[in-house]
Design an enzyme around this catalytic site. Structure first.
Site, PDB file in Angstrom:
ATOM      1  N   HIS A  97       0.834  -1.208   0.000  1.00 62.79           N
ATOM      2  CA  HIS A  97       0.000   0.000   0.000  1.00 62.79           C
ATOM      3  C   HIS A  97       0.867   1.256   0.000  1.00 62.79           C
ATOM      4  CE1 HIS A  97      -2.399   3.224   1.935  1.00 62.79           C
ATOM      5  NE2 HIS A  97      -3.342   2.753   1.142  1.00 62.79           N
ATOM      6  N   ARG A 203      -9.276   4.288  -7.944  1.00 60.70           N
ATOM      7  CA  ARG A 203      -9.658   3.413  -6.828  1.00 60.70           C
ATOM      8  C   ARG A 203     -10.676   4.166  -5.987  1.00 60.70           C
ATOM      9  NH1 ARG A 203      -4.303   4.252  -6.880  1.00 60.70           N
ATOM     10  NH2 ARG A 203      -2.929   2.600  -7.609  1.00 60.70           N
ATOM     11  N   CYS A 473      -3.390  -2.074 -15.575  1.00 62.14           N
ATOM     12  CA  CYS A 473      -3.421  -0.992 -14.585  1.00 62.14           C
ATOM     13  C   CYS A 473      -2.652  -1.349 -13.323  1.00 62.14           C
ATOM     14  CB  CYS A 473      -4.856  -0.608 -14.243  1.00 62.14           C
ATOM     15  SG  CYS A 473      -5.762  -1.934 -13.436  1.00 62.14           S
TER      16      CYS A 473
END
Length: 516
Positions: A97, A203, A473
């Site tokens: 992340h 997102r 992506c």
């Protein structure tokens, strides 16, 4: 020399140094790193150390330069990450992340530094015999992965006229489009500055972590009935709609692919007792009830758990809310600004045609309803991410229900190799040293294995629908060798974080030259 020769001679990766700040060479040469780890996001940063997103944001608001030091980051740390010049994590790999978000924001990041021992209570961390307290300075070199004591001066990146000329030549040669991964209008605007031709991935989960929204999504998660969930989601529509409007306005009619909610729900629920108490009070439930629900959402392997389209199968109302927000935003921007917006709705983590059809039916029903309500004839597309090996194997069937495929190569790599991107950092070094693997499969696409699935899915998908739109992506979209591979297998576009767009543009031109 010809334009082609000039383009072919430049190492695409080296553009990174032009786009990010660096350290003052003299001072850097006189400094010795106290540790090093993965160079997860390029650039140089120096600032005061803080250990939580909250304290980082507060320090940033006071005008301090901040380095956020965490065990690992999660979506709820986003505000603190935005406030930071650099991020250092003890866990995580090149696609953790922290790494992905930092690259998107253009913030330096060093990740997976296992020698970092953090003591949050005592507000200090130790690294190879050095103790650094909260508020003390450290410097991070995200390009090399080095960590230094003290405040090393940084030098801003400068882009000269030659850069623009080279980019113009690259754009004349390349045939593949370059999009960006962007979740905010600011990221999208940055990417357009760097030459992006659309958004390949927005997102939607990061949008829910804003302080005014997280209580609403928590309310939805704790609701016991579909009606109660719908009422909670109803409150989120105006927020989501404005997010999408902001992005559509910046993109001025360029294509935008919006991925529906992907992470498992446990990422949204509170963990601290005080937060659980507040939520219980607001919902008229007992502390115990709320705590039990939060704990029941815990999964042994959340990456392979209740997430992606599985959420929409269990709670179709989530997909309804998101579809309404996307469609209303697109129609309003089209009416107000005159841009021809064609929303691309992307359903994540599909592994079966019937699963995609189920969620797609919900999306189409809602989209058509909104069009009727708003008296609009706007076009839209529904597609899916190919990130589960089974979806690649059955791509010809899945293509019957999809108008585009986007390869989510981060997850596809995890599931094909069978190791998680957050844990693999611990043992992959041994694999490079023993030459079992040549390079990090999360940074450079594994063309033999994962690439074979991409190639097969592209061929199978187009055997069903010859004009199926194909893109990638995952973070691999900014890696030059992967860009060339995507060109060879016939993808229409690659998508990468804003600061890597110039690299992808150059690499796409080199792919044409190398394969003449």
């Amino acid at each position: 020399i010809t334009k082609e020769e000039a383009i072919a001679r430049i190492e695409a990766k080296s553009l990174d140094q032009l786009l990010h700040p660096g350290f003052d060479e003299k001072v850097l040469n006189a400094s010795t790193p106290i540790g090093s780890a993965l160079p997860a996001s390029p650039g140089a940063a120096a600032g005061r150390v803080y250990f939580t997103a909250k304290t980082a944001k507060e320090a940033g608001d006071r005008g301090e330069r901040v380095i956020l030091v965490r065990l690992e980051t999660s979506p709820e740390d986003i505000e603190g990450m935005h406030a930071s010049e650099g991020i250092l994590t003890a866990r995580g790999g090149m696609t953790s992340h922290a790494a992905v978000v930092a690259r998107g924001m253009g913030v330096a990041c060093v990740s997976g530094c296992e020698a970092v021992q953090i003591n949050e209570e005592g507000k200090y961390f130790t690294l190879n015999g050095n103790t650094i307290k909260e508020g003390e300075y450290i410097s991070l070199d995200g390009t090399a992965g080095n960590i230094y004591l003290g405040d090393i001066p940084t030098v801003e990146a400068e882009i000269s006229g030659d850069f623009d000329t080279i980019m113009k030549w690259a754009d004349e040669i390349r045939t593949m489009k370059v999009r960006t991964n962007a979740d905010t209008p600011a990221d999208a605007a940055k990417a357009i500055e760097f030459g992006a031709e659309g958004i390949g991935l927005t997102r939607t989960e990061h949008m829910f972590f804003e302080p005014d929204r997280i209580p609403k999504i928590r309310k939805m998660i704790l609701s016991k009935t579909a009606e109660a969930r719908e009422a909670a989601l109803e409150e989120l529509i105006p927020f989501q709609k404005n997010d999408f409007k902001g992005i559509y306005e910046v993109m001025e009619g360029r294509p935008v692919t919006i991925r529906f909610l992907d992470p498992p729900l446990h990422e949204f629920v509170p963990t601290a007792d005080a937060d659980i108490e507040a939520l219980a009070k607001e919902m008229g439930l007992t502390f115990e009830e709320v705590k039990a629900t939060c704990e029941s959402l815990h999964e042994f392997n959340p990456m392979m758990g209740h997430r992606g389209c599985r959420l929409a199968v269990t709670y179709p109302e989530i997909a309804r809310m998101q579809t309404r927000a996307v469609m209303e935003a697109a129609i309003e921007v089209k009416n107000e600004k005159g841009f021809n917006v064609v929303p691309e709705i992307m359903i994540p983590l599909v592994g079966e045609k019937r699963e995609l059809k189920y969620v797609k039916d919900v999306v189409v029903e809602t989209a058509e309803l909104v069009k009727k309500e708003m008296n609009s004839d706007i076009n839209y597309m529904v597609g899916t991410m190919i990130e589960i090996p089974r979806a690649a194997l059955l791509a010809d069937e899945i293509a019957e229900e999809a108008e585009f495929f986007s390869f989510g190569t981060n997850d596809l790599t995890q599931m094909t190799f069978g190791f998680s991107r957050d844990d693999a950092g611990g043992f992959l070094d041994a694999y490079y040293e023993t030459k079992i693997y040549e390079s990090d499969p999360f940074a450079r696409l594994d063309q033999e294995g994962v690439g074979q699935l991409v190639k097969m899915a592209a061929e199978k998908g187009r055997s069903t629908k010859p004009n199926l739109k194909l893109g990638i992506c995952g973070e691999h979209g900014g890696d030059p060798s992967t860009v060339e591979f995507c060109y060879k297998v016939g993808l229409d576009y690659v998508s990468c974080s804003p600061f890597r767009v110039p690299i992808a543009r150059l690499a796409a031109a080199q792919a044409v030259i190398n394969n003449k």
